[in-house]
Design a protein around this motif. Sequence first.
Motif, mmCIF file in Angstrom:
data_model
loop_
_atom_site.group_PDB
_atom_site.id
_atom_site.type_symbol
_atom_site.label_atom_id
_atom_site.label_comp_id
_atom_site.label_asym_id
_atom_site.label_seq_id
_atom_site.Cartn_x
_atom_site.Cartn_y
_atom_site.Cartn_z
ATOM 1 N N THR A 56 -3.907 20.086 -2.658
ATOM 2 C CA THR A 56 -2.673 19.671 -2.025
ATOM 3 C C THR A 56 -2.461 18.180 -2.242
ATOM 4 O O THR A 56 -3.429 17.426 -2.316
ATOM 5 N N PRO A 57 -1.229 17.785 -2.384
ATOM 6 C CA PRO A 57 -0.976 16.358 -2.578
ATOM 7 C C PRO A 57 -1.125 15.556 -1.290
ATOM 8 O O PRO A 57 -0.441 14.584 -1.089
ATOM 9 N N LEU A 58 -1.970 15.982 -0.403
ATOM 10 C CA LEU A 58 -2.153 15.237 0.832
ATOM 11 C C LEU A 58 -3.525 14.612 0.852
ATOM 12 O O LEU A 58 -4.524 15.305 0.839
ATOM 13 N N TRP A 59 -3.554 13.338 0.861
ATOM 14 C CA TRP A 59 -4.831 12.692 1.088
ATOM 15 C C TRP A 59 -4.736 11.984 2.408
ATOM 16 O O TRP A 59 -3.685 11.898 3.011
ATOM 17 N N GLU A 60 -5.818 11.466 2.815
ATOM 18 C CA GLU A 60 -5.789 10.565 3.958
ATOM 19 C C GLU A 60 -4.789 9.473 3.616
ATOM 20 O O GLU A 60 -4.911 8.827 2.589
ATOM 21 N N TYR A 61 -3.803 9.286 4.466
ATOM 22 C CA TYR A 61 -2.807 8.280 4.132
ATOM 23 C C TYR A 61 -3.443 6.895 4.177
ATOM 24 O O TYR A 61 -4.117 6.535 5.126
ATOM 25 N N VAL A 62 -3.265 6.144 3.124
ATOM 26 C CA VAL A 62 -3.749 4.756 3.130
ATOM 27 C C VAL A 62 -2.569 3.833 2.908
ATOM 28 O O VAL A 62 -1.624 4.164 2.204
ATOM 29 N N ARG A 63 -2.651 2.680 3.539
ATOM 30 C CA ARG A 63 -1.555 1.718 3.381
ATOM 31 C C ARG A 63 -1.637 1.060 2.002
ATOM 32 O O ARG A 63 -2.714 0.918 1.443
ATOM 33 N N PHE A 64 -0.480 0.664 1.538
ATOM 34 C CA PHE A 64 -0.408 0.083 0.212
ATOM 35 C C PHE A 64 -1.300 -1.151 0.096
ATOM 36 O O PHE A 64 -2.014 -1.330 -0.888
ATOM 37 N N GLU A 65 -1.299 -1.970 1.149
ATOM 38 C CA GLU A 65 -2.062 -3.213 1.058
ATOM 39 C C GLU A 65 -3.569 -2.946 1.069
ATOM 40 O O GLU A 65 -4.343 -3.778 0.603
ATOM 41 N N ASP A 66 -3.983 -1.773 1.579
ATOM 42 C CA ASP A 66 -5.410 -1.481 1.602
ATOM 43 C C ASP A 66 -5.899 -0.928 0.270
ATOM 44 O O ASP A 66 -6.975 -1.258 -0.204
ATOM 45 N N ASP A 67 -5.120 -0.035 -0.300
ATOM 46 C CA ASP A 67 -5.572 0.676 -1.485
ATOM 47 C C ASP A 67 -4.350 1.143 -2.278
ATOM 48 O O ASP A 67 -3.914 2.280 -2.145
ATOM 49 N N PRO A 68 -3.775 0.237 -3.071
ATOM 50 C CA PRO A 68 -2.493 0.523 -3.736
ATOM 51 C C PRO A 68 -2.514 1.810 -4.560
ATOM 52 O O PRO A 68 -1.571 2.591 -4.521
ATOM 53 N N LEU A 69 -3.608 2.056 -5.251
ATOM 54 C CA LEU A 69 -3.631 3.193 -6.154
ATOM 55 C C LEU A 69 -3.559 4.511 -5.396
ATOM 56 O O LEU A 69 -2.739 5.376 -5.688
ATOM 57 N N ASN A 70 -4.428 4.639 -4.385
ATOM 58 C CA ASN A 70 -4.424 5.873 -3.621
ATOM 59 C C ASN A 70 -3.142 6.022 -2.824
ATOM 60 O O ASN A 70 -2.660 7.135 -2.605
ATOM 61 N N ASN A 71 -2.610 4.900 -2.391
ATOM 62 C CA ASN A 71 -1.345 4.948 -1.684
ATOM 63 C C ASN A 71 -0.258 5.515 -2.585
ATOM 64 O O ASN A 71 0.500 6.401 -2.196
ATOM 65 N N LEU A 72 -0.227 5.054 -3.833
ATOM 66 C CA LEU A 72 0.780 5.562 -4.766
ATOM 67 C C LEU A 72 0.587 7.041 -5.040
ATOM 68 O O LEU A 72 1.538 7.794 -5.169
ATOM 69 N N LYS A 73 -0.673 7.458 -5.092
ATOM 70 C CA LYS A 73 -0.961 8.870 -5.325
ATOM 71 C C LYS A 73 -0.328 9.744 -4.245
ATOM 72 O O LYS A 73 0.003 10.897 -4.495
#
Lengths: 311, 316, 591
Positions: free
Chosen positions: B165-182
């Motif tokens: 599923t395209p749901l990951w633990e939501y991370v803020r952009f400033e914390d982890d830009p790559l995973n946030n974009l994912k």
Amino acid sequence: MAESEAAAALSQQALRPPARPYAGVLRFLRQQRLGTIGAVLIILMVIGAVAAPVLRTSDPEGFGVTPILESPSGSHFFGTNREGRDVWSRVLYGGRVSLKIGLATVIVAALGGTALALIAGYLGGVVDFAFGRVADVLIAFPSILFALTLHASLRDQLPNLGQVLAAEEFLLVVAICIVFTPVIFRIMRGNVLEQRAAIYVESARVIGASEMRIMWRHIFPNLVGLLLIVMSTTLPAAILTESALSFLGVGVEQGTPSWGADLSGSNRTYFVRAPWIAIFPGLALSVTVLAFNLFGDALRDTLDPRLRGQR
Amino acid sequence: MQAYIARRLIAVPFMLFGMSLLLFWLLFLRPGNAALTGFGLVSPDQNKQAIASLEEEFGLDRPFFVQYGDWAWNAIQGDFGISLKNRRPVTPEIRSRLPVTAELGLLTVLLTALIGIPVGIISAIRPGTFLDGFLRIVTISGISVPNFWVATLVITLPAIWWAWTPLWEYVRFEDDPLNNLKIIIWPAITLAIATAAYVARIVRSSMLETLYSDYVRTARAKGLRERAVVLRHVFRSSMIAVITVIGIQLGAVLGGSVIAEQIFGIPGLGLLVFESVVSIDYTVALAAIMVFAFMFTLVNLAVDVIYTFVDPRIRY
Amino acid sequence: MRESYWGRYWRRRRSRRSFLIGGAALAAGSAGLVAVGCGDDDDDDAPSEPQEPAAEEPEAAATEAPAATEAAAPADGPMPGGTFRQSKTQVDDGIDPGLKVINNNEILARIYNHTHLYKVSTNEFLFDAATAMEQPDNTTIVFPLRPGMTFHHDGSAVTAEDVSSTWSRFPALLADQGSQVNEANWGFMDTITAVDESTARVDLKAPAASAPVLMAATSYGIVSKALLDQQANGNVQELDAGAGPYVIEQRDSAGVALARYPDYYAHENPSTHFLEGAPYIDRHETRIIVDRAAVKAAFFAGDIDYIPAIADSIEFEEFTGDDRFVAKEVASTEARFLAYDNIKFVDKRARQAVSYAIDYDAMIATLYAGDGVYDGPVGQALPGFALDQETLQSYRVFDPQRARELWEASGIEVDHIRIESSIDPRGSTMAEFLARQMEENLGVTAEPLIHDVTTYVARAREPIKQWELFVVPYNASTTPEIYNMTMMNPDAFAGVSWSFGTDQPDASLVANAQKLIDLTAAQAQEVDPDLRLQKMEEMQLFALDELVPGINLPVPGHSWVVYNSRLGGFPEDDVLLGGLLNRTHDMYVKG
């Protein structure tokens, strides 16, 4: 007097129907193949909605009238849902709601928007300015948000029109109209102003026709073509808005089949197990909107020769 | 030109005033509110007392215009009050959620432009071909598919097929830009389908309009390569239409974020708007919707200004 | 624990019906309930959002002991470390345990200490901040506190002063700040005193049979008095003022992350669920996922470890036979109440007519997929107190003909029945079902009115109701006082929301309300277990005979627990009713 009528006749020349009324239709069918597909789909959809009581395989609002969550089969074309309702039947009836609300919305919004545009164009000045600013305000709201707020606020304050339009449906129409009317108003107003400056209007004015008469007898008929185009593009948008609102839980009455509502609520619990209850209502919605869009495109091509071949 | 922008800027506060008044009135019409919803089990007498004390605390017993005036005065100073539901100040809440929705909006607009414009150009330079016909069907389908359905399928079907599923633990952009974009990319794609299709259609039609115009013929006649003609002359003149449409579509994206954020679990402004409207948390709903409307108004203004740069013929 | 009447009470109850393992459970808030305006107290993770009512808590009944629960499990045994991930549908509204108890249980239960907790499935009290619970007489409870507990914010020691100040706040929080903690949860307490540094004494207003269980609720979490005193508004809504095993690492609109509190005291007398040292799991993460389809997708993809609120046996089947998941059927913890607007239904025949007009078996067949049971004033989740099926069936008869006769005979001036429900899926489907039944069997017109939770609550609380019937789905609680009977209590819910109070203009209605108040109070203060059961039965039968203030609709025959099989020591028998999921220390992540 005679002169003014002559001028009116002259100005309506452009609107006179073609000698062979079917010729236009035939040309449309020949030249607009996608539009024809759209038209056929629309006709099928209308037949499905109107003949739903005949075409249905079971009561769409009954409880447990079919086995629950059965996959699509010969007896239940689109499978069944958790309440034991046949998805095919619900899709048919859902078309009724979409069509009803879509048409009601478009007619009210188109007539309202045009009337307001004529009034604004006729009176000009302060009225025109005021209408314009109100439209600005209404257009600046994302439509879903506005309809959401409106629906929530007026839910208990509107009359129930019974069979014709249940309270919830009436409210939907009002909510969607308030979103679309200003858009249509804006388009029509621009054209009213354009027409006002046109030579035939000048000439009518010169021969002493009243402003009122110019508006209704001269300008309005010239807007009909544009109005049809606007209506054909507004209808699918209205259907999408209705389904989005029903999806958000502020649409039709509980249990009423609606493509948007059938994708939300308790149905969402079973999507993983029974994807057909997610797929078919959405598919019906998409195909209907697509059909109207195809038809609208073709209609625009036909009615507005300037745009022919471009879209 | 400057006078025009000034006029538009002056109009903005009046529009915001109109919108907020309308919204306030709509919310005022509704029975109940968030403050009255959550309190504990009480006797009829306690119920009356509790309601009275809450209404007094939030000033809900005052006349409509007094409430509105009070709200508006504070809002002008950037203070949107406190939430009726949890008594948290609204302004920081909005500030923390706005970037999320802004990111979603920008990403969607970016995808819209990246997909919509090339598709439109390709259709326009080969009008009437099979490819054009195909793209025409694709784009018209794109504008016909409801985003909540696409989002539902994107969430559901991969989970069935691949337990993904395209749901990951939501991370803020400033914390982890790559995973946030994912995470953000999925709702962005969902929303971009319709907008990109729309933009492609506009690009195609406005380019066709100019492709056969005199100055393009002149450009061809002087021996420019077709590529240069298309990009330098035709596309540039079509930009106006494109910018307008992208501007308008941003409104659709903002509205769509209400649905997309809900389904994809993105903690943005759209989700906040929906929850606050539904739970009648006046202060939050007003602030959030007004921020939406403000953004939309500014975008419209920006579109008008950009016109003048793209098309030197336009002078206000 | 000293042998006292409570000890006798619980032991007796157990031996009387040893098969009724569950008995009770902390409340689980449900959309409906919260909605109608009573917050619930207690371990409830239940979102007040429409999407899904009960989040986590029904109870578990006669099932075998969970295989891997004990610390000494073999092979794939417990090991420290790992992250537990779950989801909820809404951001919390604050984390003061005396003020907000809805939608924040996973935080409250872990950052605060509680004197004790109640394990439903075995009727045990598990001691946490207190080492025991002593009862010198019927109106006194004494808690000796564990030494060595320190608060997160400054490392100061937890004292009896903290306990007394925390628990003394309840009335003021309700009166002044609209607390979600029901009076039923603390109304029995008179004063709370700090006898010395490490001993807290609670004096009760009157004997209260359910007090020890009620005091095991999350709302009783111990807050730092020092920190509380510093707050201008008298609450710790946004502060971590606890001394529990975890501290808040992140808490925002995306979710909640809790990390270990390094100075957490060691339990020197471990019990079931409490380890000698710190809990096994390192981190607890709760993310906000609103959409039910998305929650399921995330669970199937292994992104979250526990899926709350399984709707029915149909949904449950999706998880069985899949070794990625553990799926378990437990005793039903749900309840459904159909309230009359009693002022419109003052004639008993009209109330009877409505009851006869409902096809209860069809309801079970269609809404619960055939797996359902009848329910009474005290829910099936409390088998020790609930009436048996036979008795209940004799009161819930479907007889359309009689329904119509009684309806005519009553002369009631209602020809259109509006059935109110919130937009939670189960409630709204039920309202729709009932509307159909009324139309078919009473010869009236009927419509389901589905509102968002806020409007729904407002419409329940209006003095003049704009509806005739009101559907409330809720979850059972560990004691009969919470939820089960409060739904019917004229001094609370029923008085405010169902026009069933002593302030009503109709004499027969007032008489019924007064009778129910008296009967309810009589059982609550009865400390002899057998006598209490008798009095409770009397109270229930009165409500059933008079059909006041509403109808207890059938409920699903089971509740369901599903979690990822990478979890060990999962408190499956207690998760739904005791909130044990959030307070258990012996749950662990495998591998």
